[in-house]
Design a protein around this motif. Sequence first.
Motif, PDB file in Angstrom:
ATOM      1  N   GLN A  93       0.844  -1.197   0.000  1.00 14.95           N
ATOM      2  CA  GLN A  93       0.000   0.000   0.000  1.00 14.95           C
ATOM      3  C   GLN A  93       0.880   1.247   0.000  1.00 14.95           C
ATOM      4  O   GLN A  93       0.544   2.260   0.585  1.00 14.95           O
ATOM      5  N   GLY A  94       2.055   1.127  -0.610  1.00 18.28           N
ATOM      6  CA  GLY A  94       2.944   2.286  -0.723  1.00 18.28           C
ATOM      7  C   GLY A  94       2.338   3.330  -1.650  1.00 18.28           C
ATOM      8  O   GLY A  94       1.311   3.081  -2.292  1.00 18.28           O
ATOM      9  N   ALA A 132       3.259  -1.357   4.230  1.00 18.96           N
ATOM     10  CA  ALA A 132       3.822  -0.157   3.619  1.00 18.96           C
ATOM     11  C   ALA A 132       4.787  -0.632   2.538  1.00 18.96           C
ATOM     12  O   ALA A 132       4.962  -1.818   2.349  1.00 18.96           O
ATOM     13  N   CYS A 133       5.401   0.288   1.873  1.00 15.24           N
ATOM     14  CA  CYS A 133       6.185   0.029   0.666  1.00 15.24           C
ATOM     15  C   CYS A 133       7.062  -1.221   0.703  1.00 15.24           C
ATOM     16  O   CYS A 133       7.812  -1.450   1.633  1.00 15.24           O
ATOM     17  N   GLY A 135       9.116  -1.596  -1.822  1.00 11.24           N
ATOM     18  CA  GLY A 135      10.308  -1.129  -2.537  1.00 11.24           C
ATOM     19  C   GLY A 135      10.427  -1.599  -3.975  1.00 11.24           C
ATOM     20  O   GLY A 135      11.496  -1.575  -4.545  1.00 11.24           O
ATOM     21  N   CYS A 136       9.320  -2.064  -4.560  1.00  9.48           N
ATOM     22  CA  CYS A 136       9.350  -2.453  -5.979  1.00  9.48           C
ATOM     23  C   CYS A 136       8.435  -1.509  -6.740  1.00  9.48           C
ATOM     24  O   CYS A 136       7.599  -1.935  -7.542  1.00  9.48           O
ATOM     25  N   CYS A 137       8.581  -0.211  -6.481  1.00 10.14           N
ATOM     26  CA  CYS A 137       7.601   0.775  -6.914  1.00 10.14           C
ATOM     27  C   CYS A 137       7.377   0.802  -8.416  1.00 10.14           C
ATOM     28  O   CYS A 137       6.295   1.146  -8.873  1.00 10.14           O
ATOM     29  N   SER A 138       8.403   0.458  -9.186  1.00  9.49           N
ATOM     30  CA  SER A 138       8.219   0.563 -10.634  1.00  9.49           C
ATOM     31  C   SER A 138       7.397  -0.597 -11.171  1.00  9.49           C
ATOM     32  O   SER A 138       7.043  -0.611 -12.331  1.00  9.49           O
ATOM     33  N   LEU A 139       7.116  -1.586 -10.318  1.00 14.64           N
ATOM     34  CA  LEU A 139       6.281  -2.703 -10.753  1.00 14.64           C
ATOM     35  C   LEU A 139       4.878  -2.583 -10.168  1.00 14.64           C
ATOM     36  O   LEU A 139       4.109  -3.519 -10.176  1.00 14.64           O
ATOM     37  N   THR A 149       7.557 -12.156  -5.381  1.00 12.95           N
ATOM     38  CA  THR A 149       6.930 -10.861  -5.635  1.00 12.95           C
ATOM     39  C   THR A 149       6.161 -10.905  -6.953  1.00 12.95           C
ATOM     40  O   THR A 149       6.663 -11.428  -7.945  1.00 12.95           O
TER      41      THR A 149
ATOM     42  N   ALA B  19      11.834  -9.635  -8.980  1.00 14.18           N
ATOM     43  CA  ALA B  19      10.377  -9.615  -9.034  1.00 14.18           C
ATOM     44  C   ALA B  19       9.889  -9.702 -10.473  1.00 14.18           C
ATOM     45  O   ALA B  19       8.830 -10.244 -10.755  1.00 14.18           O
ATOM     46  N   CYS B  51      14.272   0.285 -13.713  1.00 16.91           N
ATOM     47  CA  CYS B  51      13.349  -0.755 -13.243  1.00 16.91           C
ATOM     48  C   CYS B  51      12.270  -1.071 -14.257  1.00 16.91           C
ATOM     49  O   CYS B  51      11.764  -2.179 -14.310  1.00 16.91           O
ATOM     50  N   PRO B 195       7.612   5.343   1.808  1.00 13.46           N
ATOM     51  CA  PRO B 195       7.038   4.599   0.696  1.00 13.46           C
ATOM     52  C   PRO B 195       7.306   5.333  -0.611  1.00 13.46           C
ATOM     53  O   PRO B 195       6.962   6.491  -0.756  1.00 13.46           O
ATOM     54  N   PHE B 198      13.612   3.910  -2.830  1.00 14.94           N
ATOM     55  CA  PHE B 198      14.319   2.638  -2.689  1.00 14.94           C
ATOM     56  C   PHE B 198      15.775   2.725  -3.120  1.00 14.94           C
ATOM     57  O   PHE B 198      16.381   1.757  -3.529  1.00 14.94           O
ATOM     58  N   ARG B 201      18.102   0.722  -0.775  1.00 12.64           N
ATOM     59  CA  ARG B 201      18.059  -0.703  -1.080  1.00 12.64           C
ATOM     60  C   ARG B 201      18.944  -1.010  -2.280  1.00 12.64           C
ATOM     61  O   ARG B 201      19.672  -2.003  -2.295  1.00 12.64           O
ATOM     62  N   TYR B 235      13.912  -5.986   3.718  1.00  9.30           N
ATOM     63  CA  TYR B 235      14.925  -6.063   2.666  1.00  9.30           C
ATOM     64  C   TYR B 235      15.827  -7.283   2.862  1.00  9.30           C
ATOM     65  O   TYR B 235      17.023  -7.143   3.109  1.00  9.30           O
ATOM     66  N   THR B 352       8.626   7.203  -9.449  1.00  7.27           N
ATOM     67  CA  THR B 352       7.558   6.209  -9.490  1.00  7.27           C
ATOM     68  C   THR B 352       6.218   6.886  -9.755  1.00  7.27           C
ATOM     69  O   THR B 352       6.153   8.102  -9.895  1.00  7.27           O
ATOM     70  N   PHE B 440      -4.388   9.597   2.023  1.00  2.00           N
ATOM     71  CA  PHE B 440      -3.484   8.444   1.995  1.00  2.00           C
ATOM     72  C   PHE B 440      -2.259   8.673   2.893  1.00  2.00           C
ATOM     73  O   PHE B 440      -1.880   7.822   3.693  1.00  2.00           O
ATOM     74  N   PHE B 444      -1.108   6.968   6.574  1.00  2.14           N
ATOM     75  CA  PHE B 444       0.214   6.388   6.827  1.00  2.14           C
ATOM     76  C   PHE B 444       0.832   6.949   8.108  1.00  2.14           C
ATOM     77  O   PHE B 444       1.222   6.209   9.006  1.00  2.14           O
TER      78      PHE B 444
END
Lengths: 173, 592
Positions: A93-94, A132-133, A135-139, A149, B19, B51, B195, B198, B201, B235, B352, B440, B444
Amino acid sequence: MACCNDAKAWRLKDPAIDLALLDPVLDTYAGVEGSLITILQKAQGLYGYLPVDLLAYIALKTGVKPAKVLGVATFYTQFRLEPVGKHLIMLCQGTACHVNGSAAIEEAVRDELGVEEGAITPDGLFTYNNVACLGCCSLSPVMMIGEETYGTLTPDKARTILRQIREKEAANA
Amino acid sequence: MKQNNGTRVIVGKGSCGIAAGANRISTLLEKGIRDAGIDCSVVTTGCIGMCYLEPVVDVLLPDGSKETYVRVDADGAGEILKSIRGEANNAEQYKIPREDAENLHKQTRVALANCGVIDPESIDEYIAKDGYKTVTQTMKTHSPEDIIAIIKESGLAGRGGAGFPTWFKWQAARNSPYPKDGIKYVICNADEGDPGAFMDRAVLEGDPHALIEGMLMAAYAIGAREGVVYVRAEYPLAIHRLENAIAQAEERGFLGDDIQGTGFGFRLRIKAGAGAFVCGEETALIASLEGERGMPRLKPPFPAQKGLWQKPSNINNVETYANVPWIIRNGGQAFAAMGTENSKGTKVFALTGKIKKGGLVEIPMGNSIRDVIYGVGGGIKEDKAFKAVQMGGPSGGCIPAELIDTLIDYRTLAATGAIMGSGGMVVMDETTCMVDMARFFLDFTCKESCGKCVHCRIGTKRMLEILTRITEGEGRDGDIELLSDLAVQIKDGSLCGLGQTAPNPVLTTIKYFRNEYEDHIYHKKCTAKQCKPLLRYAIDKDACTGCTLCSRKCPVEAISGQVKQPHTIDPEVCIKCGKCAEVCRFKAVVID
C-alpha cells in the motif's frame, strides 16, 4: 503486577506450544543487552507468530518485564500475535501502488479469499496483510506471497495467482 | 567445455529485477550455456535503476563491447543464447532502445556508480573499481581531521531527509570526549521506510562495499571502533548481500582489529529492524537498537554526545555514506563542483507513480523537476497531463504542475512546502485525486505515529477523520480551515520530524489544490473520479448493446434491462463498486 515474573504464578494458556524450541536462542542471547527485538524475530521465525505464552516465557527467561516484551512486540509491524495462513500475502500500500490502484487489488484479494485483513482463510491457506512500501515501486501495484513478488497486478491477475496457488495445494493434498 | 569464448553474461538481480523474473532468466541462461558447452560465465549485478526495463541482461563480448537486452522473457533468453552461440537469432528486438541507453549517459553517478555494473557479491570487482583505495592509500597519508576537512569542502549533506551537513556531525562526534570504556559508534540508518523511495536498497543490494568503505572512513574520522547498520527487515536480499560483503571485508583485512596494518580497528555488524517508519528518526533508531520501542526523545543531547548506549555516535543514511569513498578519492572540490550554491553534489531520485520510465536516477543537484520527469523519466504514462509530484514522501509535500521548473535544491524545494527528503518522487497525473492523496499520507503517518506526543497521536487521527469525511462526500463548511489549524498545532506540538512534518501533504495540497477540496466539500464532486462515494454510475444508452453482463455481475441487482435493450442503473441501489464498468466490453458505463 509483582507476580508477573514469578514462575509459579505463571501458567501456560496453550500447552500445545513447545517452549523448549526457543531455549537455544535464549541461551545465545543470555546477558546480551538490547537483544529483545532479535529474540522476538528469531522466535517468530521458529513459531510463525508470537503466542502470548511465548512472550511471557521470554520475559521470564530474559528478566525483561512482561509489559515491556508485549510493548515491543506490539510496537513493530513485523511481529504478529496471531497465527497466519500457510501463504502470507503482503499487499503493498505504498504511495506508488496507491496511485496505480492498489485499493482495487485489495478488494479483489479480499473478495477472492472471503476474509478480512489479518484473518486466516477457512482452509488455512492464506492470510493477507496490507503493508507499507515493498520497494518495488516501478512494478506497482505489487504483492508478495511468501518470498515471491508479483508485479503490475490487475484485480483479475491477482485472482488468478491466488487460484493457481489453491489448485496447486489441492493437487498436492 | 568446448571453448572459452570469453563472453560474460550479467543479469541484473536487484529485488525489482528478481520480481520481474530475473532468477528464472538467469537459470535459463546458465542451463543453455552449460548445455551448449560454452565456457561463459553468468554473473549477478545489482539494480541499474532502469526498473521499467527489468529483467535486464548485459552480454560482454570478448572484444570488450557490450550488448544490453531488456524486458527479457523466456523467449528472449533463448534468442540471447542463440546469439552467444553465434547462430541466427532475433535477439535484436530485445536490445535496449537507444533513447533508454542514452538516458543512462544523462546521469552522473556517484552513489550508484557501481550499481548494476559490478557483482555485489565480489569484493574483487569492487576493488577493481578503485574500491578500498581510501583504506590502502588515504588512511596512511591523511589524519582524521584531513578526512573531515575533505567532507566539509565537498559540502555533502545528509541524504536521508533533513540535509544536515555531514562534516558537522562527524566533527561533533569527534569532539565528544571518549567515555571511560573508549567506545564511540558509527551507525548507518538503512531503515528506508519512506514509501516510494528505494535508493538505499539499491546501494545495499548493488554495491554494499561502498557503504562499508564510507562507514569505515566515518569511523576513522570520528575515532570509532564499532559500527552498526540498521536495515529494514523487509529487505532480506539487502541484508544477505551486506552480510556477505562484511565477511569478505573482514577476510581481506578491511574490517577488523588492525586494518591494513594501520593500527586502526573497526568492526561492523547488522541489526535487522522490525518495521516502524519512526525508526528513521535517529533517536528512535537508537532506542530500537537498544531493544526498546522505537520512540524518539528530546534533543539535545544529540547522538554525537549521547547516542547508542549513551556513547558518542554518528548516524548517517546509506546514500550519504555511499558518497564518501568517491569524495575522498576525487577530492571535496570535485563533488562541490556539481550542484548548486547550497546543495552540492548529486542526488539519487526514485521515480515512481504515473511515469513512463520509473526507476532510480542520479543527477547533479540543481536540475529542474521538468528535467527529471520529462528528460530522464520520459514523461507521463499514456501521455496524460502532469498534475503534481510528491517529493519527500509522507513528510514532504506535493509540487503542482505550474512549479515544474523549480530547481531541485534543498532551499528551493523547501520554499514550495515540499522537501528533498530521501529523494522519492511520486508522479501524479489528472486521474489522481489530491484530497485522496492527502488522506493516503495521513493514514500512513497516523498508523506510524509512535504515540508519544499527543498532537501527533491524536491530531493526525482527527485530520484523517476529516479527510476521510471529505472524500466520502460528508465534507462540511469550515473543514479546510479546521485542517489548516490542526496542521499548525501538530507541527508545533510534536517532538520529532515525523509529527512535525506529518501535516505537510495536507498543507501543500490545500495550498495548491484548494479548488479540489472545495469541489469535494461544496459540490460533492471528485474531478479525478477517484472518490467512489462521490461518483455516479450511468449507462450510455447508445453504447449499450444489452448483453446483460453488467446486470449479471452487479452484486446488488441495481442494473435492469431486457436482453438486447439498453440497461439502466438505479442510483438509489448502486453501491458504486465499479464492477459494471470493469466488465463492460463496450465502454457503455459512464462515470460522472
